[in-house]
Enzyme design. Sequence first.
Site, short mmCIF file in Angstrom:
data_model
loop_
_atom_site.label_atom_id
_atom_site.label_comp_id
_atom_site.label_asym_id
_atom_site.label_seq_id
_atom_site.Cartn_x
_atom_site.Cartn_y
_atom_site.Cartn_z
N HIS A 71 0.84 -1.20 0.00
CA HIS A 71 0.00 0.00 0.00
C HIS A 71 0.88 1.25 0.00
O HIS A 71 1.96 1.27 0.58
CB HIS A 71 -0.92 0.00 1.22
N GLU A 74 -4.35 1.75 -7.11
CA GLU A 74 -4.78 2.84 -6.24
C GLU A 74 -3.90 4.06 -6.49
O GLU A 74 -2.85 4.21 -5.86
CB GLU A 74 -4.68 2.42 -4.77
#
EC number: 5.3.1.33
Length: 261
Positions: free
Chosen positions: A99, A172
Amino acid sequence: MTASPRYWIGTSWKMNKTLAEARGFAEALRDADALRDPAIQRFIIPPFTAVREVKSILSDTSVKVGAQNMHWADQGAWTGEVSPLMLRDCNLDIVELGHSERREHFGETNETVGLKTEAAVRHGLIPLICIGETLSDRESGRAAEILSEQVVGALSKLSGSQKQAQILLAYEPVWAIGEKGIPAEPSYADARQAEIIAVAEKVLGRRIPCLYGGSVNPDNCEELISCPHIDGLFIGRSAWNVEGYLDILAKCAAKLRGDTK
């Protein structure tokens, strides 16, 4: 034989929810299990303190449960880390890796994401590999280059039969996530995801699913899930209460039932 779900829709809670709050969410999701759609694989990624409890509550459902990070080593002098063996001991299904917050604040690199991906596959966990360009990458025209480097770095340590394991990517864009994130236009997200899928296919020799994450909400979820290269949604704060998650699931399911993609 029942077909496998085509789409993945889930949420990571980041550093949120007490054990009691996590339990309440999981119980409500379990109680709504009859509303599930066979085309959608649901998943939840709680903080470490709640994973075992959430997995236990959802054990009789099809919901997959994961962790937000792990180390690549099985054990050792890695204070504060959690190993793939420990995640398996909690009966988890998925592990989120790479992430952008891990990359920015905790020194995660393409190299360490690759090590973790290989360890996850070796231990039978489904890696959910997050990739995404920053706003400066996008404005300088380097988005495709950065995304390619992240995909190759994450997958390049897999060999032989490991390349056939279940692996998920989550695109993302860094500028689209968080409380002040700006959702990517569906056409932009779809184009980037087409590039990501093509790079992964060159490495693995097959197509793997690519989810979109970045300010997904009830207003844009239907248009996003309709894009041909978006294989699911990785939702943030819009799904941190169970009503929001169920709302997005219901809207996507209804859209897909009438979709010809």
